[in-house]
Design an enzyme around this catalytic site. Sequence first.
Site, PDB file in Angstrom:
ATOM      1  N   ASP A 195       0.882  -1.169   0.000  1.00 37.26           N
ATOM      2  CA  ASP A 195       0.000   0.000   0.000  1.00 37.26           C
ATOM      3  C   ASP A 195       0.918   1.216   0.000  1.00 37.26           C
ATOM      4  O   ASP A 195       1.597   1.484   0.991  1.00 37.26           O
ATOM      5  CB  ASP A 195      -0.904   0.009   1.235  1.00 37.26           C
ATOM      6  CG  ASP A 195      -1.924   1.141   1.196  1.00 37.26           C
ATOM      7  OD1 ASP A 195      -1.658   2.148   0.510  1.00 37.26           O
ATOM      8  OD2 ASP A 195      -2.976   1.035   1.841  1.00 37.26           O
ATOM      9  N   HIS A 196       0.952   1.944  -1.117  1.00 41.25           N
ATOM     10  CA  HIS A 196       1.958   3.005  -1.257  1.00 41.25           C
ATOM     11  C   HIS A 196       1.790   4.115  -0.215  1.00 41.25           C
ATOM     12  O   HIS A 196       2.721   4.871   0.036  1.00 41.25           O
ATOM     13  CB  HIS A 196       1.935   3.591  -2.668  1.00 41.25           C
ATOM     14  CG  HIS A 196       0.722   4.407  -2.986  1.00 41.25           C
ATOM     15  ND1 HIS A 196      -0.416   3.868  -3.548  1.00 41.25           N
ATOM     16  CD2 HIS A 196       0.466   5.723  -2.813  1.00 41.25           C
ATOM     17  CE1 HIS A 196      -1.305   4.821  -3.719  1.00 41.25           C
ATOM     18  NE2 HIS A 196      -0.806   5.960  -3.280  1.00 41.25           N
ATOM     19  N   HIS A 258      -6.096   2.281   2.162  1.00 38.33           N
ATOM     20  CA  HIS A 258      -5.499   3.550   2.567  1.00 38.33           C
ATOM     21  C   HIS A 258      -6.040   4.065   3.905  1.00 38.33           C
ATOM     22  O   HIS A 258      -5.277   4.354   4.836  1.00 38.33           O
ATOM     23  CB  HIS A 258      -5.745   4.621   1.497  1.00 38.33           C
ATOM     24  CG  HIS A 258      -5.094   4.333   0.188  1.00 38.33           C
ATOM     25  ND1 HIS A 258      -4.014   3.489   0.054  1.00 38.33           N
ATOM     26  CD2 HIS A 258      -5.359   4.778  -1.065  1.00 38.33           C
ATOM     27  CE1 HIS A 258      -3.648   3.436  -1.216  1.00 38.33           C
ATOM     28  NE2 HIS A 258      -4.461   4.202  -1.911  1.00 38.33           N
TER      29      HIS A 258
END
Length: 510
Positions: A195-196, A258
């Site tokens: 998950d960036h 996120h």
Amino acid sequence: MAGDGETAPPPKPRRPEPCSFVIFGASGDLTRRLLVPALYNLAAADLLPERFCLVGFSRQEMTDDQFRDRLKDGLKEFATAKVDPKVVDRLLACTCYVRGEANNPDDYATLRQRLEQLEDSSKTAGNRLFYLAVPPSIFLDTCRNIAKAGLTKEDGNAWRHVIVEKPFGTDLESAKKLNAALLRLLKEDQIFRIDHYLGKETVQNILILRFANGLFEPIWNRDHIDHVQITVAETVNVERRGRFYDAAGALRDMVPNHLFQLLSLVAMEPPARFDAGPVRSEKAEILEAIQLLDPAEALKDSVRAQYLGGQVNGSAVVPYREAPDVAPDSVTETFVALKLQIENWRWAGVPFYLRTGKAMARRRTEVAIKFKEAPFAMFRATEIDRLAQNFLTIGIQPEETIALQFNAKVPGPAMALEGVEMKFNYRDYFDAAPSTGYETLIYDCMIGDALLFQRADGVEAGWRAVQPFLDAWKAAGGKGLATYAAGSEGPEEAAALLARDGRRWRSLSR
């Protein structure tokens, strides 16, 4: 040794062991826009292995030289800093390309042959990192073929890691099935679910803010905190992603990954050690503690909305239903707001309000912790509106900041109060190199540190928490779908969600 008043420089991270970095979907935008610029930044910081090979795998016809030229062109367009040709040459010194179909086992046999040739000539020790920059629909087929070709089998001291992009499933059932299938092919410590958002410095700093400062942890509980707001607002609209987005929607696209990553870092209990195992266990446990709602409660404590036409940053935006590849009668949400409760000792009675949306007035990602108000009996002469609410705000985008809002006396003979703010801005204090947000994550995967990656139980806990909303909305169909103008702060119904509790969202436009 640092002298008085000086801070010792942080230790330089160690270089990873030699390895090959294999990108599936190497001809796609993710590779050119983010992955290769991130690899360039690591190379510029001397944080790539000394012996390193970059291998592309995709269905497009290309030679090794054409692939290398494509990556160079991408760096010219998307690099986050001035490109040094010497660094580029070092990064791409060992590069090759394999043309292959995701579902063709013979192409994976070809890939294995090329990898073994590279490993013999470049001495990368057989270590391999596989990055799945491919559509979610072929995650599993790709992993099956990698495993069937023997590419992920760990022999001797060589490691084999696989990075899987989001979305990881589309609901609880599909996430469970995907996890189970992957774990039949790979060990958990080989799977890095990326998950960036967790590559952003401010997100990582939430742990440091909480657990490395005696100032905050004693008051980080229901006795002192009134509520928590987590906002991920985007100015971009669906653009040309209509086919994907209309099947996903804002909740699936943003909340289980996120927003829940931010929530888990804010709400988790202190881990026994700052290691991947304890940290990921605490994150999964806090997601498990989110109260599961019945259908009526899920509808009451959620808002879903779709943007109409409007203006964002001076540009006209057509209504969502008129975007390319979007059904004209679509009931897919482009905005979602949720009220969640965490059922444990620390957070009992403290609501967590989450919101995310596209085509919003401002681009802003932040976590805002609202502390309980002090008794105002002493300050009866001061208008209540002039008293600032005590917010600790962690800004993630567009600026990386930590700000504390409190009350102070206005200079002068009268006892007048005004809200003020202390603000820490990362770029003012640290000489941070420009980044894509992927550098830390790629580096950690190379050294085998899974702290910033999701584990199977954490992924499933996130889907379990949002499943009641998915089910309730599906049953309701289009009933209850609100609207908002593109370029606004969202639907009125989202404001009402907080207003009924005597609270309000922080403005995006401040």
